[in-house]
Design an enzyme around this catalytic site. Structure first.
Site, PDB file in Angstrom:
ATOM      1  N   TYR A  83      44.922  16.445   0.205  1.00 20.24           N
ATOM      2  CA  TYR A  83      44.187  17.515   0.055  1.00 20.24           C
ATOM      3  C   TYR A  83      43.375  17.673   1.342  1.00 20.24           C
ATOM      4  CZ  TYR A  83      40.270  20.809  -1.192  1.00 20.24           C
ATOM      5  OH  TYR A  83      39.454  21.770  -1.452  1.00 20.24           O
ATOM      6  N   GLU A 137      41.563  26.481   2.869  1.00 23.88           N
ATOM      7  CA  GLU A 137      42.099  25.246   1.818  1.00 23.88           C
ATOM      8  C   GLU A 137      43.717  24.995   1.951  1.00 23.88           C
ATOM      9  OE1 GLU A 137      40.552  23.890  -2.421  1.00 23.88           O
ATOM     10  OE2 GLU A 137      42.243  25.347  -2.747  1.00 23.88           O
TER      11      GLU A 137
END
Length: 406
Positions: free
Chosen positions: A125, A213
Site C-alpha cells: 500500500y 493512493e
C-alpha cells in the site's frame, strides 16, 4: 476533483509510472474487443473486469440484485461477456457508496498481473497527501496492501510507515530507498520501487493532487513494481493549470445539487440535517452550523454564497436547498462587509417572489453595513420571512420553527 481509475492511470503513465494496463469500455461488445487486445498483449487468457465508480471497496462490493462483485476475473471470452453484462448499467454497492450505491457506466478490462513466475508476488500500500499539521507532504505505505488497509491501520498501526517530504526540497533519493527497504524489497524489485516512488511523487506534484493512493502497489513475479489500482483527487483550485485534467470530470459521479451549485460559483456540500443554511464566508458558515446544532437542529448543508451575494446567487441557493425534502427550515446568515445588508435583503425578497409560495419557515439574519435598513425591508416586505440581527435571536427562531414542524 476525483478521477476514475482508468483516467488516473493514463495520467500516471505520462510520468513514467508503471501501471496495470487496461482498456475502459461502456458496452459489452467493446468489452469483448478489449479482452481480445489484452489477451494478445499478454499471451494470458485471464483478464480483470473492474467497475469504474468514484468509490472504494469495489472488490467486495456487489451489484444490486445480482451475485456479482464490482471487480472480477474472467478466464475466457464467455466469462468476460457475462461479467460485463452483470456490471454495466448495474448499481454497485460498497462500504463507501452506502446502500444507495452508484450506477456503473464504464468498466475497465485490465491485464491479469498475478501470473506465475520465478518469484512470489506481493501486494503493498502507498499513498501521498498533505499533512496539514506539519505543512509537508507525507508518503504513507505498508507491507500489508490490498482491500483491508483500513483494518490494518486500525489493528496494527505499527505496520503503517510514514515519510514526510518538505515541499521546497522534494523527495530525496535516500527517502525513496528507505521506502523500498521498509517494504522488504531487494535486488531488481528494490531498484524498480525506488524509480516508482520517485516518479509517483513527481506525478503528485506535477498534477497538483490533493491525494494519490495506490492500493495495491504490486510486485510481479518478475520483480516489476506497478500500480494495480489508483485513486486520484486533484485540487480543484489548481484545475486552471490543467485544462486536460478538468475535461475528465465525470458529473454523473457527483451529487447533482453540488454540480448545480458549482454553476453559480456557490460552495455547497450536502449534509444529512433538517435546517438549510445560506451564509457568506466559510468561518461564518461553520459558526452558523454550530448554532443550528445548539438550537436542537442539524445542518442540512454547507452553503457559502461568497462575499458578493446578490439576487441571482440567493435565488440559486434557495432552489438548491429546497430540493432537499428533509429541510424543515432555512437560515440565511449574512455579514454585510463587502456587500451591504440592504442589498442582500433586496435579493432575498426578489428571489422569494420568483420562487413563488414557500411553505418552509425562513429566518434571515443580517449583520453589518446597513443591517437596520435590511431588517426593515424584510419586515415590511409582506413575505413569510422572519428577520433577526443577533445570531442567538436567529437560532431561537430556528428552534421554534423546528418545534412547529414536529
Amino acid at each position: 476533483m476525483n478521477l476514475h481509475e482508468y483516467q488516473a492511470k493514463e495520467l500516471l503513465k505520462k510520468y513514467n509510472v508503471p501501471v496495470q494496463e487496461g482498456i475502459a469500455v461502456d458496452n459489452v461488445m467493446a468489452a469483448e474487443e478489449a479482452y481480445r487486445q489484452i489477451k494478445g498483449q499478454t499471451n494470458n487468457n485471464f483478464a480483470v473486469v473492474k467497475a469504474q465508480i468514484h468509490a472504494g471497496g469495489r472488490g467486495k462490493g456487489t451489484i444490486k440484485g445480482k451475485d456479482q462483485r464490482g471487480v472480477a476475473v474472467g478466464k475466457n471470452l464467455e466469462d468476460i461477456d457475462n461479467i460485463a453484462k452483470n456490471i454495466l448499467g448495474g448499481t454497485l454497492v460498497t462500504v463507501q457508496t452506502g446502500p444507495a450505491g452508484r450506477k456503473v457506466n464504464k468498466i475497465l478490462i485490465a491485464q491479469d498481473v498475478y501470473y506465475p513466475g520465478p518469484n512470489p508476488v506481493k501486494e503493498f500500500y502507498l499513498s501521498i497527501l498533505l499533512d496539514r499539521s506539519k505543512g509537508q507532504n507525507v508518503i504513507m505505505y505498508s507491507t500489508e496492501g490490498g482491500m483491508d488497509i483500513e483494518q490494518v491501520a486500525h489493528d496494527t498501526p505499527d505496520k503503517i510507515f510514514k515519510e514526510w517530504v518538505h515541499p521546497s526540497g522534494g523527495l530525496l533519493g535516500f527517502q525513496a530507498r528507505k521506502i523500498a527497504f521498509n517494504l522488504g524489497l531487494s535486488g531488481e524489485a528494490f531498484k524498480n520501487c525506488v524509480k516508482f516512488v520517485t516518479n509517483l511523487y513527481n506525478a503528485y506534484i506535477g498534477l497538483d493532487c490533493a491525494m494519490l493512493e495506490i492500493n495495491p502497489l504490486f510486485k510481479t513475479s518478475d520483480e516489476k513494481i506497478i500500480a494495480v489500482d489508483c485513486k486520484m483527487n486533484i485540487d480543484d483550485n489548481a484545475l486552471m493549470r490543467h485544462n486536460e485534467v478538468a475535461s475528465l470530470r465525470d458529473l454523473e459521479e457527483e451529487d447533482p445539487t453540488e454540480v448545480e451549485a458549482g454553476r453559480y460559483n456557490l460552495n455547497f456540500v450536502k449534509l444529512d440535517g433538517n435546517v438549510g443554511c445560506m451564509v457568506n464566508g466559510a468561518g461564518l458558515a461553520m459558526a452558523t452550523m454550530d448554532m443550528i446544532k445548539l438550537s436542537g437542529g442539524e445542518p442540512a448543508n454547507f452553503l457559502d454564497v461568497g462575499g458578493t451575494a446578490n439576487a441571482q446567487t440567493v435565488e440559486a441557493g434557495f432552489r438548491i436547498i429546497m430540493k432537499d425534502p428533509n429541510v424543515k427550515a432555512i437560515l440565511i446568515n449574512i455579514f454585510g462587509g463587502i456587500v451591504r445588508c440592504d442589498r442582500v435583503a433586496a435579493g432575498v425578497i426578489e428571489a422569494y417572489n420568483k420562487l413563488g409560495d414557500i411553505n418552509i419557515p425562513i429566518i434571515v439574519r443580517l449583520q453589518g453595513t446597513n443591517a437596520e435598513e435590511a431588517k426593515k425591508l424584510i419586515d415590511e416586505s409582506g413575505l413569510k420571512v422572519q428577520s433577526a440581527i443577533e445570531l442567538s435571536e436567529a437560532a431561537e427562531l430556528v428552534r421554534k420553527a423546528l418545534a412547529k414542524s414536529e
